[in-house]
Design a protein around this motif. Structure first.
Motif, PDB file in Angstrom:
ATOM      1  N   TRP A 179       0.827  -1.197   0.000  1.00  0.00           N
ATOM      2  CA  TRP A 179       0.000   0.000   0.000  1.00  0.00           C
ATOM      3  C   TRP A 179       0.865   1.253   0.000  1.00  0.00           C
ATOM      4  CZ3 TRP A 179      -5.090  -0.252  -0.849  1.00  0.00           C
ATOM      5  CH2 TRP A 179      -5.747  -1.462  -0.585  1.00  0.00           C
ATOM      6  N   GLU A 180       0.498   2.213  -0.822  1.00  0.00           N
ATOM      7  CA  GLU A 180       1.068   3.551  -0.779  1.00  0.00           C
ATOM      8  C   GLU A 180       0.011   4.471  -0.182  1.00  0.00           C
ATOM      9  OE1 GLU A 180       2.445   4.928  -4.531  1.00  0.00           O
ATOM     10  OE2 GLU A 180       4.169   3.568  -4.591  1.00  0.00           O
ATOM     11  N   GLY A 181       0.284   5.015   0.976  1.00  0.00           N
ATOM     12  CA  GLY A 181      -0.719   5.808   1.663  1.00  0.00           C
ATOM     13  C   GLY A 181      -1.883   4.930   2.087  1.00  0.00           C
ATOM     14  N   ASN A 182      -3.048   5.527   2.206  1.00  0.00           N
ATOM     15  CA  ASN A 182      -4.209   4.797   2.701  1.00  0.00           C
ATOM     16  C   ASN A 182      -5.004   4.078   1.629  1.00  0.00           C
ATOM     17  OD1 ASN A 182      -3.786   5.572   5.369  1.00  0.00           O
ATOM     18  ND2 ASN A 182      -5.014   7.442   5.154  1.00  0.00           N
ATOM     19  N   ASN A 183      -4.872   4.513   0.358  1.00  0.00           N
ATOM     20  CA  ASN A 183      -5.850   4.062  -0.623  1.00  0.00           C
ATOM     21  C   ASN A 183      -5.292   3.632  -1.969  1.00  0.00           C
ATOM     22  OD1 ASN A 183      -7.428   6.726   0.862  1.00  0.00           O
ATOM     23  ND2 ASN A 183      -8.296   4.665   1.061  1.00  0.00           N
ATOM     24  N   THR A 184      -3.977   3.472  -2.110  1.00  0.00           N
ATOM     25  CA  THR A 184      -3.405   3.027  -3.380  1.00  0.00           C
ATOM     26  C   THR A 184      -2.678   1.700  -3.189  1.00  0.00           C
ATOM     27  OG1 THR A 184      -3.151   5.270  -4.261  1.00  0.00           O
ATOM     28  CG2 THR A 184      -1.778   3.550  -5.229  1.00  0.00           C
ATOM     29  N   LEU A 185      -3.153   0.685  -3.897  1.00  0.00           N
ATOM     30  CA  LEU A 185      -2.512  -0.623  -3.892  1.00  0.00           C
ATOM     31  C   LEU A 185      -1.608  -0.722  -5.107  1.00  0.00           C
ATOM     32  CD1 LEU A 185      -2.248  -3.565  -2.833  1.00  0.00           C
ATOM     33  CD2 LEU A 185      -4.183  -4.147  -4.334  1.00  0.00           C
ATOM     34  N   VAL A 186      -0.330  -1.010  -4.884  1.00  0.00           N
ATOM     35  CA  VAL A 186       0.642  -1.181  -5.964  1.00  0.00           C
ATOM     36  C   VAL A 186       1.016  -2.663  -6.031  1.00  0.00           C
ATOM     37  CG1 VAL A 186       2.885  -0.497  -6.882  1.00  0.00           C
ATOM     38  CG2 VAL A 186       1.521   1.147  -5.569  1.00  0.00           C
ATOM     39  N   VAL A 187       0.906  -3.239  -7.229  1.00  0.00           N
ATOM     40  CA  VAL A 187       1.138  -4.670  -7.407  1.00  0.00           C
ATOM     41  C   VAL A 187       2.216  -4.884  -8.464  1.00  0.00           C
ATOM     42  CG1 VAL A 187       0.106  -6.907  -7.938  1.00  0.00           C
ATOM     43  CG2 VAL A 187      -1.282  -5.117  -6.861  1.00  0.00           C
ATOM     44  N   ASP A 188       3.202  -5.707  -8.136  1.00  0.00           N
ATOM     45  CA  ASP A 188       4.249  -6.099  -9.072  1.00  0.00           C
ATOM     46  C   ASP A 188       4.067  -7.571  -9.420  1.00  0.00           C
ATOM     47  OD1 ASP A 188       6.492  -3.808  -9.179  1.00  0.00           O
ATOM     48  OD2 ASP A 188       5.670  -3.900  -7.146  1.00  0.00           O
ATOM     49  N   THR A 189       4.090  -7.879 -10.722  1.00  0.00           N
ATOM     50  CA  THR A 189       3.887  -9.252 -11.175  1.00  0.00           C
ATOM     51  C   THR A 189       4.971  -9.640 -12.176  1.00  0.00           C
ATOM     52  OG1 THR A 189       1.489  -9.065 -10.899  1.00  0.00           O
ATOM     53  CG2 THR A 189       2.280 -10.860 -12.284  1.00  0.00           C
ATOM     54  N   VAL A 190       5.552 -10.827 -11.988  1.00  0.00           N
ATOM     55  CA  VAL A 190       6.556 -11.374 -12.902  1.00  0.00           C
ATOM     56  C   VAL A 190       6.224 -12.849 -13.151  1.00  0.00           C
ATOM     57  CG1 VAL A 190       8.356  -9.797 -12.084  1.00  0.00           C
ATOM     58  CG2 VAL A 190       8.124 -12.059 -11.037  1.00  0.00           C
ATOM     59  N   GLY A 191       7.011 -13.467 -14.035  1.00  0.00           N
ATOM     60  CA  GLY A 191       6.900 -14.914 -14.236  1.00  0.00           C
ATOM     61  C   GLY A 191       5.664 -15.357 -14.971  1.00  0.00           C
ATOM     62  N   MET A 192       5.152 -14.528 -15.896  1.00  0.00           N
ATOM     63  CA  MET A 192       3.951 -14.870 -16.647  1.00  0.00           C
ATOM     64  C   MET A 192       4.285 -15.733 -17.852  1.00  0.00           C
ATOM     65  SD  MET A 192       2.544 -10.992 -16.402  1.00  0.00           S
ATOM     66  CE  MET A 192       4.243 -10.441 -16.612  1.00  0.00           C
ATOM     67  N   ASP A 193       3.493 -16.753 -18.078  1.00  0.00           N
ATOM     68  CA  ASP A 193       3.711 -17.675 -19.195  1.00  0.00           C
ATOM     69  C   ASP A 193       3.666 -16.892 -20.506  1.00  0.00           C
ATOM     70  OD1 ASP A 193       3.272 -19.715 -21.269  1.00  0.00           O
ATOM     71  OD2 ASP A 193       2.985 -21.080 -19.575  1.00  0.00           O
ATOM     72  N   ASP A 194       4.711 -17.057 -21.344  1.00  0.00           N
ATOM     73  CA  ASP A 194       4.787 -16.257 -22.558  1.00  0.00           C
ATOM     74  C   ASP A 194       3.896 -16.773 -23.687  1.00  0.00           C
ATOM     75  OD1 ASP A 194       6.226 -18.518 -23.188  1.00  0.00           O
ATOM     76  OD2 ASP A 194       8.072 -17.477 -23.740  1.00  0.00           O
ATOM     77  N   LYS A 195       3.113 -17.820 -23.446  1.00  0.00           N
ATOM     78  CA  LYS A 195       2.134 -18.254 -24.450  1.00  0.00           C
ATOM     79  C   LYS A 195       0.930 -17.303 -24.484  1.00  0.00           C
ATOM     80  CE  LYS A 195       1.460 -22.483 -22.945  1.00  0.00           C
ATOM     81  NZ  LYS A 195       2.455 -22.623 -21.868  1.00  0.00           N
ATOM     82  N   THR A 196       0.735 -16.528 -23.418  1.00  0.00           N
ATOM     83  CA  THR A 196      -0.417 -15.625 -23.369  1.00  0.00           C
ATOM     84  C   THR A 196      -0.089 -14.303 -24.044  1.00  0.00           C
ATOM     85  OG1 THR A 196       0.234 -14.709 -21.220  1.00  0.00           O
ATOM     86  CG2 THR A 196      -1.145 -16.687 -21.204  1.00  0.00           C
ATOM     87  N   TRP A 197      -1.138 -13.581 -24.423  1.00  0.00           N
ATOM     88  CA  TRP A 197      -0.987 -12.268 -25.037  1.00  0.00           C
ATOM     89  C   TRP A 197      -1.153 -11.183 -23.988  1.00  0.00           C
ATOM     90  CZ3 TRP A 197      -4.312 -12.376 -30.177  1.00  0.00           C
ATOM     91  CH2 TRP A 197      -3.761 -13.328 -31.045  1.00  0.00           C
ATOM     92  N   VAL A 198      -0.596 -10.008 -24.283  1.00  0.00           N
ATOM     93  CA  VAL A 198      -0.789  -8.859 -23.404  1.00  0.00           C
ATOM     94  C   VAL A 198      -2.239  -8.394 -23.453  1.00  0.00           C
ATOM     95  CG1 VAL A 198      -0.200  -6.424 -23.050  1.00  0.00           C
ATOM     96  CG2 VAL A 198       1.599  -8.094 -23.517  1.00  0.00           C
ATOM     97  N   ASP A 199      -2.818  -8.347 -24.657  1.00  0.00           N
ATOM     98  CA  ASP A 199      -4.191  -7.905 -24.830  1.00  0.00           C
ATOM     99  C   ASP A 199      -4.741  -8.490 -26.116  1.00  0.00           C
ATOM    100  OD1 ASP A 199      -3.100  -6.380 -26.889  1.00  0.00           O
ATOM    101  OD2 ASP A 199      -3.201  -4.499 -25.792  1.00  0.00           O
ATOM    102  N   ARG A 200      -5.963  -8.100 -26.470  1.00  0.00           N
ATOM    103  CA  ARG A 200      -6.630  -8.676 -27.631  1.00  0.00           C
ATOM    104  C   ARG A 200      -5.984  -8.283 -28.943  1.00  0.00           C
ATOM    105  NH1 ARG A 200     -11.033  -5.068 -29.681  1.00  0.00           N
ATOM    106  NH2 ARG A 200     -10.890  -3.091 -28.563  1.00  0.00           N
ATOM    107  N   ARG A 201      -5.143  -7.245 -28.934  1.00  0.00           N
ATOM    108  CA  ARG A 201      -4.455  -6.854 -30.156  1.00  0.00           C
ATOM    109  C   ARG A 201      -3.371  -7.838 -30.551  1.00  0.00           C
ATOM    110  NH1 ARG A 201      -2.684  -0.881 -28.529  1.00  0.00           N
ATOM    111  NH2 ARG A 201      -2.185  -2.023 -26.615  1.00  0.00           N
ATOM    112  N   GLY A 202      -2.952  -8.688 -29.617  1.00  0.00           N
ATOM    113  CA  GLY A 202      -1.952  -9.704 -29.927  1.00  0.00           C
ATOM    114  C   GLY A 202      -0.541  -9.341 -29.550  1.00  0.00           C
ATOM    115  N   TYR A 203      -0.348  -8.281 -28.742  1.00  0.00           N
ATOM    116  CA  TYR A 203       1.009  -7.941 -28.327  1.00  0.00           C
ATOM    117  C   TYR A 203       1.567  -9.056 -27.440  1.00  0.00           C
ATOM    118  CZ  TYR A 203       0.665  -3.274 -30.255  1.00  0.00           C
ATOM    119  OH  TYR A 203       0.553  -2.223 -31.128  1.00  0.00           O
ATOM    120  N   PRO A 204       2.805  -9.467 -27.690  1.00  0.00           N
ATOM    121  CA  PRO A 204       3.407 -10.560 -26.914  1.00  0.00           C
ATOM    122  C   PRO A 204       4.076 -10.043 -25.648  1.00  0.00           C
ATOM    123  CG  PRO A 204       4.937  -9.894 -28.621  1.00  0.00           C
ATOM    124  CD  PRO A 204       3.699  -9.011 -28.774  1.00  0.00           C
ATOM    125  N   HIS A 205       4.468 -10.952 -24.790  1.00  0.00           N
ATOM    126  CA  HIS A 205       5.340 -10.612 -23.663  1.00  0.00           C
ATOM    127  C   HIS A 205       6.257 -11.799 -23.407  1.00  0.00           C
ATOM    128  CE1 HIS A 205       3.456 -13.279 -20.669  1.00  0.00           C
ATOM    129  NE2 HIS A 205       2.299 -12.942 -21.210  1.00  0.00           N
TER     130      HIS A 205
END
Length: 293
Positions: A179-205
């Motif tokens: 939490w940053e302050g009282n009302n902001t949640l900050v989330v860090d995510t790694v280790g995502m399977d690269d078979k998935t797309w970032v979004d419906r446009r098809g951008y890879p990661h």
């Protein structure tokens, strides 16, 4: 009540703004509590008072309404590395190809949305549940969920490496938050399977991608979400995947009111395969056998 695959694919098509699939499907009018439809009566009005401290618990509706609410705003058009551009050019989204021509893993075989795509795809609604040491994010389509650990642990390193003890990539990655302050949640995510797309446009990661989410609850009824991707293997700089404003769903604390997640909206692989055979086989070919008629 479990909706059949035809209903799910119709919702998928609408979410991806590709109308020809929906034209072939029976039209259904989801009830008021459906995850696919939110109108003004579903979204709380006014501020609702001050935001509770360190709490996002409950169900939230995204900025769009109507059956099969579309994806969130597309976000930035990123500057890509040569490798990223090569992979992107091979991804054939439903925005540009018909159902038979797309290689979108969600549309073709009902693969999990994965992360970060689940956040964008579920723009119509998502929910948060607070548990000891973690926050669970609930997604309606495919009825998926992911954990955000809040107990101070560190993110894993060398995900997907071949050395002994290295963790495997996951469709929804590994997430830690603070939490940053009282009302902001900050989330860090790694280790995502690269078979998935970032979004419906098809951008890879890549497996080494890093996603940062910021959830800011400005008052009881308003939640702003910003999602940023950092993936030097495929992109020349971090870029904003999406930014959206959510509203608290009215009546969810009333046991007499229909609430989200009361229906199943499933993408069933066996039925997806049969559907793709139906729309993908040439007119003079038997879809079941592949033999010319």
């Amino acid at each position: 009540m479990r909706n059949p695959f035809t209903g799910a694919i119709a919702g998928l098509a609408a979410v991806l703004t590709f109308s020809s699939i929906a034209m072939t499907q029976p039209q259904q009018r989801p009830h008021q509590g459906s995850v696919w439809k939110y109108d003004g009566r579903d979204r709380s009005v006014g501020s609702g008072g001050p935001a509770p401290v360190h709490d996002l618990s409950g169900s939230w509706a995204g900025p769009r309404s109507g059956a099969g609410a579309p994806d969130s705003k597309p976000g930035d058009v990123p500057s890509m590395t040569p490798l990223g551009q090569k992979l992107f050019s091979g991804n054939k989204s439903l925005q540009k190809y018909d159902p038979a021509g797309t290689n979108d893993p969600v549309a073709r075989t009902c693969d999990p949305l994965g992360f970060p795509r689940a956040d964008k795809y579920s723009i119509m609604e998502m929910a948060f549940a607070t548990m000891p040491g973690r926050i669970v994010v609930l997604y309606p389509f495919q009825q998926q969920w992911r954990e955000i650990w809040m107990d101070g642990r560190e993110l894993p390193k060398n995900v997907g490496a071949i050395e002994k003890g290295a963790p495997d990539p996951r469709y929804y990655g590994y997430s830690v938050g603070h939490w940053e302050g009282n009302n902001t949640l900050v989330v860090d995510t790694v280790g995502m399977d690269d078979k998935t797309w970032v979004d419906r446009r098809g951008y890879p990661h890549s497996i080494d991608a890093h996603v940062i989410e910021r959830y800011t609850r400005t008052d009881h009824n308003h939640l702003t979400v910003t999602e940023t991707l950092d993936d030097p293997a495929y992109y020349t700089a971090p870029f904003v995947i999406a930014k959206a404003d959510y509203r608290w769903i009215a009546g969810q604390d009333n046991p007499k009111v229909a609430v989200p997640f009361s229906n199943e909206y499933m993408c069933i692989p066996s039925e997806a395969i049969e559907y793709m055979k139906l729309v993908g086989s040439p007119a003079d070919e038997d879809a079941a056998t592949g033999v010319k008629k």
